[in-house]
Design an enzyme around this catalytic site. Structure first.
Site, PDB file in Angstrom:
ATOM      1  N   SER A 114      -0.569  -9.523   0.598  1.00  0.00           N
ATOM      2  CA  SER A 114      -0.772 -10.277   1.836  1.00  0.00           C
ATOM      3  C   SER A 114       0.241 -11.404   1.969  1.00  0.00           C
ATOM      4  CB  SER A 114      -2.156 -10.945   1.824  1.00  0.00           C
ATOM      5  OG  SER A 114      -3.168 -10.020   1.642  1.00  0.00           O
ATOM      6  N   HIS A 135       1.859  -3.287   4.315  1.00  0.00           N
ATOM      7  CA  HIS A 135       0.708  -4.188   4.400  1.00  0.00           C
ATOM      8  C   HIS A 135      -0.307  -3.659   5.408  1.00  0.00           C
ATOM      9  CE1 HIS A 135      -0.977  -8.391   5.531  1.00  0.00           C
ATOM     10  NE2 HIS A 135      -1.663  -7.873   4.534  1.00  0.00           N
ATOM     11  N   GLU A 147       2.255  -3.472   8.402  1.00  0.00           N
ATOM     12  CA  GLU A 147       3.518  -4.220   8.397  1.00  0.00           C
ATOM     13  C   GLU A 147       4.399  -3.619   7.295  1.00  0.00           C
ATOM     14  OE1 GLU A 147       2.420  -8.731   9.856  1.00  0.00           O
ATOM     15  OE2 GLU A 147       2.000  -8.244   7.781  1.00  0.00           O
ATOM     16  N   ASN A 185      -0.540 -12.553   8.901  1.00  0.00           N
ATOM     17  CA  ASN A 185      -1.196 -13.588   8.092  1.00  0.00           C
ATOM     18  C   ASN A 185      -0.612 -14.971   8.324  1.00  0.00           C
ATOM     19  OD1 ASN A 185      -3.093 -11.962   6.965  1.00  0.00           O
ATOM     20  ND2 ASN A 185      -1.899 -11.477   5.146  1.00  0.00           N
TER      21      ASN A 185
HETATM   22  N1  CAA Z   1     -15.159   3.018   7.903  1.00  0.00           N
HETATM   23  C1  CAA Z   1     -15.759   3.725   8.870  1.00  0.00           C
HETATM   24  N2  CAA Z   1     -16.451   3.163   9.872  1.00  0.00           N
HETATM   25  C2  CAA Z   1     -16.519   1.820   9.878  1.00  0.00           C
HETATM   26  C3  CAA Z   1     -15.902   1.002   8.898  1.00  0.00           C
HETATM   27  C4  CAA Z   1     -15.197   1.671   7.873  1.00  0.00           C
HETATM   28  N3  CAA Z   1     -14.574   1.007   6.875  1.00  0.00           N
HETATM   29  N4  CAA Z   1     -16.153  -0.294   9.184  1.00  0.00           N
HETATM   30  C5  CAA Z   1     -16.893  -0.300  10.307  1.00  0.00           C
HETATM   31  N5  CAA Z   1     -17.109   0.957  10.738  1.00  0.00           N
HETATM   32  C6  CAA Z   1     -17.855   1.429  11.894  1.00  0.00           C
HETATM   33  C7  CAA Z   1     -19.146   0.664  12.077  1.00  0.00           C
HETATM   34  O1  CAA Z   1     -20.146   1.181  11.229  1.00  0.00           O
HETATM   35  C8  CAA Z   1     -19.429   0.903  13.545  1.00  0.00           C
HETATM   36  O2  CAA Z   1     -19.994   2.185  13.708  1.00  0.00           O
HETATM   37  P1  CAA Z   1     -21.074   2.474  14.864  1.00  0.00           P
HETATM   38  O3  CAA Z   1     -20.328   2.266  16.150  1.00  0.00           O
HETATM   39  O4  CAA Z   1     -21.435   3.892  14.624  1.00  0.00           O
HETATM   40  O5  CAA Z   1     -22.181   1.505  14.625  1.00  0.00           O
HETATM   41  C9  CAA Z   1     -18.031   0.940  14.149  1.00  0.00           C
HETATM   42  O6  CAA Z   1     -17.110   1.179  13.077  1.00  0.00           O
HETATM   43  C10 CAA Z   1     -17.658  -0.341  14.822  1.00  0.00           C
HETATM   44  O7  CAA Z   1     -17.854  -1.401  13.917  1.00  0.00           O
HETATM   45  P2  CAA Z   1     -18.634  -2.718  14.259  1.00  0.00           P
HETATM   46  O8  CAA Z   1     -19.963  -2.419  14.838  1.00  0.00           O
HETATM   47  O9  CAA Z   1     -18.586  -3.613  13.053  1.00  0.00           O
HETATM   48  O10 CAA Z   1     -17.898  -3.328  15.459  1.00  0.00           O
HETATM   49  P3  CAA Z   1     -16.583  -3.720  16.046  1.00  0.00           P
HETATM   50  O11 CAA Z   1     -16.543  -3.147  17.374  1.00  0.00           O
HETATM   51  O12 CAA Z   1     -16.561  -5.179  15.813  1.00  0.00           O
HETATM   52  O13 CAA Z   1     -15.346  -3.076  15.313  1.00  0.00           O
HETATM   53  C11 CAA Z   1     -13.650  -4.050  13.932  1.00  0.00           C
HETATM   54  C12 CAA Z   1     -14.946  -3.289  14.006  1.00  0.00           C
HETATM   55  C13 CAA Z   1     -12.580  -3.382  14.786  1.00  0.00           C
HETATM   56  C14 CAA Z   1     -13.182  -3.970  12.475  1.00  0.00           C
HETATM   57  C15 CAA Z   1     -13.895  -5.496  14.398  1.00  0.00           C
HETATM   58  O14 CAA Z   1     -14.995  -6.006  13.709  1.00  0.00           O
HETATM   59  C16 CAA Z   1     -12.701  -6.372  14.192  1.00  0.00           C
HETATM   60  O15 CAA Z   1     -11.752  -6.349  14.944  1.00  0.00           O
HETATM   61  N6  CAA Z   1     -12.742  -7.189  13.140  1.00  0.00           N
HETATM   62  C17 CAA Z   1     -11.633  -8.046  12.786  1.00  0.00           C
HETATM   63  C18 CAA Z   1     -10.780  -7.332  11.790  1.00  0.00           C
HETATM   64  C19 CAA Z   1      -9.564  -8.117  11.440  1.00  0.00           C
HETATM   65  O16 CAA Z   1      -9.179  -9.078  12.059  1.00  0.00           O
HETATM   66  N7  CAA Z   1      -8.919  -7.673  10.359  1.00  0.00           N
HETATM   67  C20 CAA Z   1      -7.754  -8.316   9.841  1.00  0.00           C
HETATM   68  C21 CAA Z   1      -8.145  -9.091   8.604  1.00  0.00           C
HETATM   69  S1  CAA Z   1      -6.726  -9.876   7.911  1.00  0.00           S
HETATM   70  C22 CAA Z   1      -6.045  -8.696   6.953  1.00  0.00           C
HETATM   71  O17 CAA Z   1      -6.546  -7.619   6.779  1.00  0.00           O
HETATM   72  C23 CAA Z   1      -4.738  -9.043   6.299  1.00  0.00           C
HETATM   73  C24 CAA Z   1      -4.802  -9.749   5.006  1.00  0.00           C
HETATM   74  O18 CAA Z   1      -3.804  -9.620   4.297  1.00  0.00           O
HETATM   75  C25 CAA Z   1      -5.892 -10.609   4.590  1.00  0.00           C
HETATM   76  P1  NAD Z   2     -10.263  -6.729  -4.480  1.00  0.00           P
HETATM   77  O1  NAD Z   2     -10.571  -7.889  -5.359  1.00  0.00           O
HETATM   78  O2  NAD Z   2     -11.321  -6.188  -3.578  1.00  0.00           O
HETATM   79  O3  NAD Z   2      -9.757  -5.472  -5.381  1.00  0.00           O
HETATM   80  C1  NAD Z   2      -8.759  -5.565  -6.350  1.00  0.00           C
HETATM   81  C2  NAD Z   2      -8.943  -4.374  -7.296  1.00  0.00           C
HETATM   82  O4  NAD Z   2      -7.819  -4.312  -8.166  1.00  0.00           O
HETATM   83  C3  NAD Z   2     -10.192  -4.487  -8.181  1.00  0.00           C
HETATM   84  O5  NAD Z   2     -10.951  -3.295  -8.072  1.00  0.00           O
HETATM   85  C4  NAD Z   2      -9.619  -4.672  -9.601  1.00  0.00           C
HETATM   86  O6  NAD Z   2     -10.422  -4.077 -10.600  1.00  0.00           O
HETATM   87  C5  NAD Z   2      -8.287  -3.961  -9.466  1.00  0.00           C
HETATM   88  N1  NAD Z   2      -7.264  -4.396 -10.424  1.00  0.00           N
HETATM   89  C6  NAD Z   2      -6.903  -5.673 -10.750  1.00  0.00           C
HETATM   90  N2  NAD Z   2      -5.887  -5.649 -11.644  1.00  0.00           N
HETATM   91  C7  NAD Z   2      -5.600  -4.335 -11.872  1.00  0.00           C
HETATM   92  C8  NAD Z   2      -4.653  -3.654 -12.674  1.00  0.00           C
HETATM   93  N3  NAD Z   2      -3.780  -4.324 -13.431  1.00  0.00           N
HETATM   94  N4  NAD Z   2      -4.636  -2.297 -12.653  1.00  0.00           N
HETATM   95  C9  NAD Z   2      -5.492  -1.606 -11.887  1.00  0.00           C
HETATM   96  N5  NAD Z   2      -6.425  -2.191 -11.096  1.00  0.00           N
HETATM   97  C10 NAD Z   2      -6.473  -3.538 -11.095  1.00  0.00           C
HETATM   98  O7  NAD Z   2      -8.965  -7.115  -3.662  1.00  0.00           O
HETATM   99  P2  NAD Z   2      -8.503  -6.642  -2.203  1.00  0.00           P
HETATM  100  O8  NAD Z   2      -9.142  -7.511  -1.198  1.00  0.00           O
HETATM  101  O9  NAD Z   2      -8.616  -5.176  -2.110  1.00  0.00           O
HETATM  102  O10 NAD Z   2      -6.959  -7.067  -2.237  1.00  0.00           O
HETATM  103  C11 NAD Z   2      -5.999  -6.285  -2.905  1.00  0.00           C
HETATM  104  C12 NAD Z   2      -4.614  -6.624  -2.380  1.00  0.00           C
HETATM  105  O11 NAD Z   2      -4.561  -6.361  -0.973  1.00  0.00           O
HETATM  106  C13 NAD Z   2      -4.204  -8.083  -2.548  1.00  0.00           C
HETATM  107  O12 NAD Z   2      -2.822  -8.124  -2.771  1.00  0.00           O
HETATM  108  C14 NAD Z   2      -4.566  -8.684  -1.205  1.00  0.00           C
HETATM  109  O13 NAD Z   2      -3.829  -9.849  -0.902  1.00  0.00           O
HETATM  110  C15 NAD Z   2      -4.188  -7.540  -0.277  1.00  0.00           C
HETATM  111  N6  NAD Z   2      -4.869  -7.521   1.030  1.00  0.00           N
HETATM  112  C16 NAD Z   2      -6.176  -7.911   1.131  1.00  0.00           C
HETATM  113  C17 NAD Z   2      -6.805  -7.860   2.381  1.00  0.00           C
HETATM  114  C18 NAD Z   2      -8.246  -8.235   2.541  1.00  0.00           C
HETATM  115  O14 NAD Z   2      -8.699  -8.413   3.688  1.00  0.00           O
HETATM  116  N7  NAD Z   2      -9.038  -8.355   1.491  1.00  0.00           N
HETATM  117  C19 NAD Z   2      -6.094  -7.404   3.502  1.00  0.00           C
HETATM  118  C20 NAD Z   2      -4.751  -6.987   3.347  1.00  0.00           C
HETATM  119  C21 NAD Z   2      -4.144  -7.069   2.103  1.00  0.00           C
END
Ligand code: CAA
Ligand code: NAD
Length: 277
Positions: A114, A135, A147, A185
């Site tokens: 991330s 990503h 990404e 992010n």
């Molecule tokens: N697999 C299959 N189905 C799934 C699922 C999954 N992993 N997750 C949710 N669903 C299903 C739900 O069960 C639901 O099914 P039903 O319609 O049958 O009830 C359907 O998908 C819709 O889900 P929700 O009811 O939760 O509703 P939603 O309309 O809000 O849609 C969403 C889901 C699009 C994910 C919405 O919640 C959303 O936009 N969330 C924000 C997600 C976001 O911003 N993600 C980015 C995070 S940052 C990141 O990822 C980067 C990082 O590095 C940290």
């Molecule tokens: P998580 O904590 O849910 O899972 C990490 C997994 O990696 C665990 O199951 C752990 O047992 C395993 N692990 C750790 N060290 C290991 C090794 N040396 N060998 C094999 N397995 C190992 O974490 P996450 O949220 O899935 O995040 C994983 C990566 O994805 C991170 O780099 C995070 O920044 C990125 N990411 C996270 C998100 C999010 O929304 N959580 C979204 C995009 C990207």
């Protein structure tokens, strides 16, 4: 193609699922069988849900393309290995070093990081042309974007293969330079941290802050709910990386975020974060 995914947590299991759904054979590696069984269960449930909406998805066929292991040797002949392990540069570098020694020369090494530098991971390998960032976003089966990050040394062929794989998943890609937090992010995580600061300052409750952004700015879910979904430990690592890389005080990590992570309140994955699960 033969794909391998390292780490079967929140992101790894979703990444493995979408690769297998688009027809590839996927090996998922994690540190214990217990974690792998949990991932297998999550994938099966997700596929059943998706197959009810899309008849082209046949869970039994997708599940048959997935293989779970704790043995790194099984990754040796993969065409592409993507890591989705803990957001820690030293741990990721160790994995890249091991993969570089283990895998065939053709293997592309990708990271789902991330916030960490793709160049830093490429630097410990002897295949800098075959290292890139892919990503994905959480929840992977539903989120459309990937990404793709190239360093100055990533080859055009590597990028083209990453693009092709994203297309096969019916997702979209953007190209982004190897810069702190890439695009999504860089905008999203400081925004979520600002919401955490509002909780810290007692401005409003988490539920009201989330309601404000859902109803007042049309966000699909509020920032604190999203922080719980991402994982508060991951949130902390990402914002910390941004602060360290930019040395800009506007990106300081909220104290409340540090305290919650220290208490083991990691969001949905631990049962407690800004909400109780
Ligand atoms: N697999 C299959 N189905 C799934 C699922 C999954 N992993 N997750 C949710 N669903 C299903 C739900 O069960 C639901 O099914 P039903 O319609 O049958 O009830 C359907 O998908 C819709 O889900 P929700 O009811 O939760 O509703 P939603 O309309 O809000 O849609 C969403 C889901 C699009 C994910 C919405 O919640 C959303 O936009 N969330 C924000 C997600 C976001 O911003 N993600 C980015 C995070 S940052 C990141 O990822 C980067 C990082 O590095 C940290
Ligand atoms: P998580 O904590 O849910 O899972 C990490 C997994 O990696 C665990 O199951 C752990 O047992 C395993 N692990 C750790 N060290 C290991 C090794 N040396 N060998 C094999 N397995 C190992 O974490 P996450 O949220 O899935 O995040 C994983 C990566 O994805 C991170 O780099 C995070 O920044 C990125 N990411 C996270 C998100 C999010 O929304 N959580 C979204 C995009 C990207």
């Amino acid at each position: 193609m033969k794909i391998a995914v390292i780490g079967s947590g929140i992101m790894g299991n979703g990444i493995a699922q979408v690769f297998a759904t688009s027809g590839h054979h996927v090996t998922i590696l994690d540190i214990s069988n217990e974690v792998l069984r949990k991932a297998e269960n999550t994938i099966a449930k997700s596929l059943i849900k998706l197959s009810q909406k899309d008849a082209k998805i046949v869970p039994s066929e997708v599940l048959a393309r997935l293989n779970y292991t704790t043995d790194k040797q099984e990754l040796r002949d993969a065409d592409l290995v993507i890591e989705a392990i803990t957001e820690n540069i030293e741990v990721k570098k160790k994995v890249f070093r091991e993969l570089d020694e283990l895998c065939e020369p053709k293997t592309i090494l990708a990271s789902n990081t991330s916030s960490l530098g793709i160049g830093d991971m490429a630097a410990v390998t002897n295949r800098k042309d075959r290292v890139c960032g892919m990503h994905f976003f959480n929840p992977v089966p539903l989120m459309k974007l990937v990404e793709i990050t190239a360093t100055d040394e990533t080859s055009e062929e590597t990028i083209q293969i990453a693009e092709m794989l994203v297309k096969q998943m019916n997702k979209e890609s953007i190209h982004v330079k190897d810069t702190p937090l890439f695009v999504v992010n860089r905008l999203l995580v400081p925004f979520i941290c600002e919401a955490i600061t509002l909780v810290e300052e007692g401005t409003a409750s988490p539920a009201d802050i989330d309601k404000a952004m859902q109803l007042g700015a049309n966000h699909p879910i509020g920032p604190l709910w999203l922080a719980d979904i991402i994982g508060l430990d991951t949130m902390l690592h990402i914002q910390e990386a941004l602060f360290v890389k930019t040395n800009d005080s506007k990106y300081r990590v909220p104290e409340l975020l540090r305290e919650m992570v220290a208490r083991g309140e990691l969001g949905r994955k631990s049962g407690k974060g800004f909400y109780q699960y």
